[in-house]
Design a protein around this motif. Structure first.
Motif, PDB file in Angstrom:
ATOM      1  N   MET A   1      -5.024   1.472 -39.990  1.00  0.00           N
ATOM      2  CA  MET A   1      -4.618   2.630 -41.278  1.00  0.00           C
ATOM      3  C   MET A   1      -4.610   4.123 -41.296  1.00  0.00           C
ATOM      4  SD  MET A   1      -4.982   2.927 -44.415  1.00  0.00           S
ATOM      5  CE  MET A   1      -5.320   3.266 -45.476  1.00  0.00           C
ATOM      6  N   ARG A   2      -5.120   4.133 -39.834  1.00  0.00           N
ATOM      7  CA  ARG A   2      -5.374   6.130 -39.126  1.00  0.00           C
ATOM      8  C   ARG A   2      -4.068   6.350 -39.002  1.00  0.00           C
ATOM      9  NH1 ARG A   2      -9.614   8.118 -34.976  1.00  0.00           N
ATOM     10  NH2 ARG A   2      -9.287   9.999 -35.786  1.00  0.00           N
ATOM     11  N   SER A   3      -2.991   5.330 -37.745  1.00  0.00           N
ATOM     12  CA  SER A   3      -1.552   5.542 -37.611  1.00  0.00           C
ATOM     13  C   SER A   3      -0.764   5.494 -39.300  1.00  0.00           C
ATOM     14  CB  SER A   3      -1.238   4.499 -37.265  1.00  0.00           C
ATOM     15  OG  SER A   3      -1.392   3.399 -36.937  1.00  0.00           O
ATOM     16  N   VAL A   4      -1.259   5.023 -40.267  1.00  0.00           N
ATOM     17  CA  VAL A   4      -0.306   4.906 -41.248  1.00  0.00           C
ATOM     18  C   VAL A   4      -0.647   6.931 -41.668  1.00  0.00           C
ATOM     19  CG1 VAL A   4       0.129   4.469 -43.382  1.00  0.00           C
ATOM     20  CG2 VAL A   4       0.060   2.600 -41.953  1.00  0.00           C
ATOM     21  N   VAL A   5      -1.753   6.757 -41.872  1.00  0.00           N
ATOM     22  CA  VAL A   5      -2.217   7.991 -42.312  1.00  0.00           C
ATOM     23  C   VAL A   5      -1.386   9.399 -41.431  1.00  0.00           C
ATOM     24  CG1 VAL A   5      -4.050   9.925 -43.077  1.00  0.00           C
ATOM     25  CG2 VAL A   5      -3.629   7.669 -43.762  1.00  0.00           C
ATOM     26  N   LEU A   6      -1.312   8.708 -40.192  1.00  0.00           N
ATOM     27  CA  LEU A   6      -0.869  10.365 -39.449  1.00  0.00           C
ATOM     28  C   LEU A   6       0.738  10.148 -39.573  1.00  0.00           C
ATOM     29  CD1 LEU A   6      -1.184  12.131 -37.240  1.00  0.00           C
ATOM     30  CD2 LEU A   6      -1.073  10.051 -35.938  1.00  0.00           C
ATOM     31  N   LEU A   7       1.380   9.112 -40.082  1.00  0.00           N
ATOM     32  CA  LEU A   7       2.611   8.911 -39.783  1.00  0.00           C
ATOM     33  C   LEU A   7       2.929   9.693 -41.726  1.00  0.00           C
ATOM     34  CD1 LEU A   7       5.545   7.919 -38.214  1.00  0.00           C
ATOM     35  CD2 LEU A   7       5.336   5.577 -40.356  1.00  0.00           C
ATOM     36  N   ILE A   8       2.296   9.309 -42.185  1.00  0.00           N
ATOM     37  CA  ILE A   8       2.474  10.083 -43.349  1.00  0.00           C
ATOM     38  C   ILE A   8       2.289  11.452 -43.340  1.00  0.00           C
ATOM     39  CG2 ILE A   8       1.967  10.523 -45.966  1.00  0.00           C
ATOM     40  CD1 ILE A   8       1.375   7.461 -46.197  1.00  0.00           C
ATOM     41  N   ILE A   9       1.946  11.839 -43.155  1.00  0.00           N
ATOM     42  CA  ILE A   9       1.086  13.311 -42.764  1.00  0.00           C
ATOM     43  C   ILE A   9       2.454  14.511 -41.934  1.00  0.00           C
ATOM     44  CG2 ILE A   9      -0.378  15.568 -41.398  1.00  0.00           C
ATOM     45  CD1 ILE A   9      -2.371  13.753 -41.729  1.00  0.00           C
ATOM     46  N   CYS A  10       2.845  13.810 -40.294  1.00  0.00           N
ATOM     47  CA  CYS A  10       3.896  14.012 -39.505  1.00  0.00           C
ATOM     48  C   CYS A  10       5.110  13.706 -40.921  1.00  0.00           C
ATOM     49  CB  CYS A  10       4.453  12.985 -38.890  1.00  0.00           C
ATOM     50  SG  CYS A  10       2.431  13.783 -37.352  1.00  0.00           S
ATOM     51  N   LEU A  11       5.590  12.916 -41.592  1.00  0.00           N
ATOM     52  CA  LEU A  11       6.655  13.026 -42.538  1.00  0.00           C
ATOM     53  C   LEU A  11       6.901  14.153 -43.625  1.00  0.00           C
ATOM     54  CD1 LEU A  11       7.867   9.368 -42.806  1.00  0.00           C
ATOM     55  CD2 LEU A  11       8.191  10.982 -41.443  1.00  0.00           C
ATOM     56  N   ILE A  12       5.347  14.294 -43.708  1.00  0.00           N
ATOM     57  CA  ILE A  12       6.001  15.851 -45.300  1.00  0.00           C
ATOM     58  C   ILE A  12       6.532  16.288 -44.467  1.00  0.00           C
ATOM     59  CG2 ILE A  12       4.537  16.772 -46.812  1.00  0.00           C
ATOM     60  CD1 ILE A  12       1.811  14.833 -46.632  1.00  0.00           C
ATOM     61  N   PRO A  13       6.453  17.419 -43.716  1.00  0.00           N
ATOM     62  CA  PRO A  13       7.634  18.499 -43.368  1.00  0.00           C
ATOM     63  C   PRO A  13       9.223  18.449 -44.131  1.00  0.00           C
ATOM     64  CG  PRO A  13       6.201  18.405 -42.469  1.00  0.00           C
ATOM     65  CD  PRO A  13       5.620  16.683 -42.650  1.00  0.00           C
ATOM     66  N   GLY A  14       9.863  17.309 -43.497  1.00  0.00           N
ATOM     67  CA  GLY A  14      11.134  16.741 -43.417  1.00  0.00           C
ATOM     68  C   GLY A  14      11.061  16.055 -44.730  1.00  0.00           C
ATOM     69  N   ILE A  15      10.327  15.959 -45.995  1.00  0.00           N
ATOM     70  CA  ILE A  15      10.304  15.489 -47.269  1.00  0.00           C
ATOM     71  C   ILE A  15      10.833  17.063 -47.868  1.00  0.00           C
ATOM     72  CG2 ILE A  15       9.324  14.332 -49.159  1.00  0.00           C
ATOM     73  CD1 ILE A  15       8.603  12.456 -47.119  1.00  0.00           C
ATOM     74  N   LEU A  16       9.534  17.652 -47.410  1.00  0.00           N
ATOM     75  CA  LEU A  16       9.430  19.431 -48.411  1.00  0.00           C
ATOM     76  C   LEU A  16      10.518  20.095 -48.114  1.00  0.00           C
ATOM     77  CD1 LEU A  16       6.164  19.858 -48.442  1.00  0.00           C
ATOM     78  CD2 LEU A  16       7.662  18.438 -50.674  1.00  0.00           C
ATOM     79  N   ARG A  17      11.182  19.831 -47.072  1.00  0.00           N
ATOM     80  CA  ARG A  17      12.620  20.465 -45.984  1.00  0.00           C
ATOM     81  C   ARG A  17      13.127  20.492 -47.497  1.00  0.00           C
ATOM     82  NH1 ARG A  17      16.510  21.378 -44.261  1.00  0.00           N
ATOM     83  NH2 ARG A  17      17.707  18.938 -44.057  1.00  0.00           N
ATOM     84  N   GLY A  18      14.078  21.984 -47.561  1.00  0.00           N
ATOM     85  CA  GLY A  18      14.946  22.600 -48.153  1.00  0.00           C
ATOM     86  C   GLY A  18      16.599  22.698 -47.882  1.00  0.00           C
ATOM     87  N   GLN A  19      17.344  23.493 -49.129  1.00  0.00           N
ATOM     88  CA  GLN A  19      18.234  23.763 -47.533  1.00  0.00           C
ATOM     89  C   GLN A  19      18.150  25.449 -47.401  1.00  0.00           C
ATOM     90  OE1 GLN A  19      20.660  23.759 -51.095  1.00  0.00           O
ATOM     91  NE2 GLN A  19      20.412  21.450 -51.252  1.00  0.00           N
ATOM     92  N   THR A  20      18.767  25.414 -45.852  1.00  0.00           N
ATOM     93  CA  THR A  20      18.068  26.829 -45.514  1.00  0.00           C
ATOM     94  C   THR A  20      19.818  27.403 -45.314  1.00  0.00           C
ATOM     95  OG1 THR A  20      18.614  25.786 -43.208  1.00  0.00           O
ATOM     96  CG2 THR A  20      16.098  26.000 -44.015  1.00  0.00           C
ATOM     97  N   TYR A  21      19.455  28.817 -45.294  1.00  0.00           N
ATOM     98  CA  TYR A  21      19.764  29.518 -45.271  1.00  0.00           C
ATOM     99  C   TYR A  21      20.700  30.060 -44.049  1.00  0.00           C
ATOM    100  CZ  TYR A  21      22.547  34.537 -45.516  1.00  0.00           C
ATOM    101  OH  TYR A  21      23.738  34.977 -44.923  1.00  0.00           O
ATOM    102  N   ILE A  22      22.021  29.523 -44.205  1.00  0.00           N
ATOM    103  CA  ILE A  22      22.981  30.067 -42.416  1.00  0.00           C
ATOM    104  C   ILE A  22      23.208  31.308 -42.548  1.00  0.00           C
ATOM    105  CG2 ILE A  22      24.721  29.022 -41.396  1.00  0.00           C
ATOM    106  CD1 ILE A  22      23.619  25.605 -41.924  1.00  0.00           C
ATOM    107  N   LYS A  23      24.668  31.754 -43.329  1.00  0.00           N
ATOM    108  CA  LYS A  23      25.445  32.704 -43.076  1.00  0.00           C
ATOM    109  C   LYS A  23      26.068  32.696 -44.920  1.00  0.00           C
ATOM    110  CE  LYS A  23      29.307  31.221 -41.665  1.00  0.00           C
ATOM    111  NZ  LYS A  23      31.196  31.454 -40.650  1.00  0.00           N
ATOM    112  N   HIS A  24      26.671  33.943 -45.398  1.00  0.00           N
ATOM    113  CA  HIS A  24      27.272  34.182 -46.389  1.00  0.00           C
ATOM    114  C   HIS A  24      29.159  34.334 -45.743  1.00  0.00           C
ATOM    115  CE1 HIS A  24      25.222  38.407 -46.432  1.00  0.00           C
ATOM    116  NE2 HIS A  24      26.688  38.446 -47.117  1.00  0.00           N
ATOM    117  N   SER A  25      29.712  34.668 -46.891  1.00  0.00           N
ATOM    118  CA  SER A  25      31.389  35.632 -47.021  1.00  0.00           C
ATOM    119  C   SER A  25      31.333  35.719 -48.423  1.00  0.00           C
ATOM    120  CB  SER A  25      32.004  34.754 -46.253  1.00  0.00           C
ATOM    121  OG  SER A  25      32.309  33.381 -46.532  1.00  0.00           O
ATOM    122  N   LEU A  26      32.062  37.098 -48.342  1.00  0.00           N
ATOM    123  CA  LEU A  26      32.576  37.638 -49.676  1.00  0.00           C
ATOM    124  C   LEU A  26      33.999  37.330 -49.502  1.00  0.00           C
ATOM    125  CD1 LEU A  26      31.555  38.678 -52.291  1.00  0.00           C
ATOM    126  CD2 LEU A  26      31.807  40.926 -51.277  1.00  0.00           C
TER     127      LEU A  26
END
Length: 130
Positions: A1-26
Motif C-alpha cells: 500500500m505504501r509503495s502505491v501511494v509513493l508511486l502516485i505522489i511521484c506521478l503527480i508532477p508528470g500529470i500536472l505538467r502543462g505545455q512549456t514555452y520554448i521560443k516564438h517567431s513573429l
C-alpha cells in the motif's frame, strides 16, 4: 500500500505538467509560439478577430478556414516582456503568458473578456478513422 501511494505522489508532477514555452517567431501575418507539445499560431484576421490555431506534429487540421469576403490585413502590434507576449489589433489584444502558456483576450478598453486556465490546454486527435 505504501509503495502505491509513493508511486502516485511521484506521478503527480508528470500529470500536472502543462505545455512549456520554448521560443516564438513573429512573421508578417502571425505570431508563432513554439511549445513543448506543438506550435500555437495567433493569426489576426480582422481588427476584431484573431484566429488561434494549434499545430501538433502528429495532428494536422483537416478543415481550413475560408473567408468569403477577404479583408485587408489588420494593423498588427507586437511587444514582449520577460513574462508575456502581446499581439494586438486595433480592437483586440491577445496576451500569452510564457510561464503558464495560457492566453488572455483583452478588448480595446483593456477589459479581459476571455482567458484560459493555466496548464489546461490539451489537444488530442478525436477524429474517427475509417
Amino acid at each position: 500500500m505504501r509503495s502505491v501511494v509513493l508511486l502516485i505522489i511521484c506521478l503527480i508532477p508528470g500529470i500536472l505538467r502543462g505545455q512549456t514555452y520554448i521560443k516564438h517567431s513573429l512573421k508578417k501575418d502571425r505570431l508563432s509560439v513554439d511549445l513543448s507539445d506543438g506550435v500555437l499560431h495567433l493569426i489576426p484576421l480582422t481588427g476584431k478577430a484573431i484566429r488561434v490555431q494549434w499545430e501538433k506534429a502528429a495532428i494536422k487540421e483537416r478543415e481550413e478556414l475560408i473567408l468569403i469576403h477577404k479583408q485587408g490585413a489588420p494593423k498588427l502590434s507586437f511587444s514582449e516582456t520577460p513574462g508575456h507576449l502581446k499581439l494586438g489589433t486595433p480592437g483586440l489584444t491577445v496576451l500569452f503568458n510564457k510561464k503558464t502558456a495560457s492566453l488572455d483576450f483583452v478588448d480595446k478598453a483593456g477589459n479581459v473578456f476571455s482567458s484560459e486556465k493555466p496548464r489546461r490546454r490539451r489537444i488530442v486527435d478525436n477524429r474517427e478513422m475509417g
